[in-house]
Design a protein around this motif. Structure first.
Motif, PDB file in Angstrom:
ATOM      1  N   SER A  66      16.153 -50.326  30.393  1.00 19.57           N
ATOM      2  CA  SER A  66      14.862 -49.699  30.702  1.00 19.57           C
ATOM      3  C   SER A  66      15.065 -48.365  31.415  1.00 19.57           C
ATOM      4  CB  SER A  66      14.028 -50.646  31.566  1.00 19.57           C
ATOM      5  OG  SER A  66      12.828 -50.038  31.944  1.00 19.57           O
ATOM      6  N   LYS A  67      15.999 -48.329  32.354  1.00 24.36           N
ATOM      7  CA  LYS A  67      16.273 -47.070  33.069  1.00 24.36           C
ATOM      8  C   LYS A  67      16.829 -46.014  32.122  1.00 24.36           C
ATOM      9  CE  LYS A  67      16.948 -49.019  37.658  1.00 24.36           C
ATOM     10  NZ  LYS A  67      17.880 -49.307  38.754  1.00 24.36           N
ATOM     11  N   ILE A  68      17.720 -46.450  31.226  1.00 24.66           N
ATOM     12  CA  ILE A  68      18.277 -45.507  30.243  1.00 24.66           C
ATOM     13  C   ILE A  68      17.166 -44.966  29.350  1.00 24.66           C
ATOM     14  CG2 ILE A  68      19.762 -45.354  28.203  1.00 24.66           C
ATOM     15  CD1 ILE A  68      21.669 -47.330  29.651  1.00 24.66           C
ATOM     16  N   ALA A  69      16.252 -45.832  28.935  1.00 22.07           N
ATOM     17  CA  ALA A  69      15.136 -45.396  28.089  1.00 22.07           C
ATOM     18  C   ALA A  69      14.263 -44.383  28.832  1.00 22.07           C
ATOM     19  CB  ALA A  69      14.307 -46.599  27.649  1.00 22.07           C
ATOM     20  N   MET A  72      16.121 -41.113  28.900  1.00 21.57           N
ATOM     21  CA  MET A  72      16.088 -40.469  27.583  1.00 21.57           C
ATOM     22  C   MET A  72      14.719 -39.850  27.311  1.00 21.57           C
ATOM     23  SD  MET A  72      18.403 -43.067  25.293  1.00 21.57           S
ATOM     24  CE  MET A  72      18.298 -42.070  23.825  1.00 21.57           C
ATOM     25  N   GLU A  73      13.666 -40.527  27.771  1.00 24.92           N
ATOM     26  CA  GLU A  73      12.319 -39.985  27.595  1.00 24.92           C
ATOM     27  C   GLU A  73      12.177 -38.661  28.349  1.00 24.92           C
ATOM     28  OE1 GLU A  73       7.644 -41.281  28.299  1.00 24.92           O
ATOM     29  OE2 GLU A  73       9.250 -42.659  28.849  1.00 24.92           O
ATOM     30  N   CYS A  74      12.706 -38.623  29.570  1.00 21.45           N
ATOM     31  CA  CYS A  74      12.660 -37.380  30.346  1.00 21.45           C
ATOM     32  C   CYS A  74      13.480 -36.283  29.674  1.00 21.45           C
ATOM     33  CB  CYS A  74      13.182 -37.613  31.765  1.00 21.45           C
ATOM     34  SG  CYS A  74      12.079 -38.591  32.793  1.00 21.45           S
ATOM     35  N   MET A  75      14.656 -36.658  29.165  1.00 18.87           N
ATOM     36  CA  MET A  75      15.501 -35.674  28.487  1.00 18.87           C
ATOM     37  C   MET A  75      14.814 -35.164  27.224  1.00 18.87           C
ATOM     38  SD  MET A  75      19.367 -37.211  29.266  1.00 18.87           S
ATOM     39  CE  MET A  75      19.630 -37.611  27.614  1.00 18.87           C
ATOM     40  N   ALA A  76      14.152 -36.052  26.489  1.00 20.49           N
ATOM     41  CA  ALA A  76      13.442 -35.638  25.276  1.00 20.49           C
ATOM     42  C   ALA A  76      12.316 -34.673  25.624  1.00 20.49           C
ATOM     43  CB  ALA A  76      12.900 -36.863  24.539  1.00 20.49           C
ATOM     44  N   ALA A  77      11.605 -34.948  26.703  1.00 15.26           N
ATOM     45  CA  ALA A  77      10.527 -34.045  27.130  1.00 15.26           C
ATOM     46  C   ALA A  77      11.108 -32.677  27.495  1.00 15.26           C
ATOM     47  CB  ALA A  77       9.774 -34.648  28.313  1.00 15.26           C
TER      48      ALA A  77
END
Length: 104
Positions: A66-69, A72-77
């Motif tokens: 969950s933390k990795i996801a 990754m969401e922050c990195m994608a943004a």
């Protein structure tokens, strides 16, 4: 009469000894059954402990995932924002380049 009483007593003693041996055998069987039950209970307890440890490990892995996801969401943004900025820079360069004429 004494001989008869002695024979009767001897017979009763023999019966009592046989009964005591039978009771002893039964008690031995009971002890064996209790020991087997205790062994099974220990095995069950060990299995429950192992399952509990496995469940804890699964929960920790889910939390990590969950933390990795989230990361990754922050990195994608961030990547989307960088792409938008690059698009704006490209548009600006196109506008600036349009003002130049190539010599022929």
């Amino acid at each position: 009469q004494t001989s008869l009483t002695m024979k009767e007593t001897s017979g009763e003693v023999d019966k009592a000894e046989a009964f005591i041996r039978e009771v002893g055998g039964s008690l031995g069987n009971i002890v064996s059954a209790v020991q087997e039950t205790l062994d099974q209970m220990r095995q069950i307890a060990a299995a429950v402990e192992e399952q509990s440890a496995t469940a804890g490990e699964i929960a920790r892995n889910i939390e990590k995932t969950s933390k990795i996801a989230e990361e990754m969401e922050c990195m994608a943004a961030d990547v989307i924002e960088d792409v938008k900025n690059l698009d704006q820079v490209a548009d600006s360069l196109k506008e600036a380049a349009a003002g130049f004429k190539m010599a022929s």
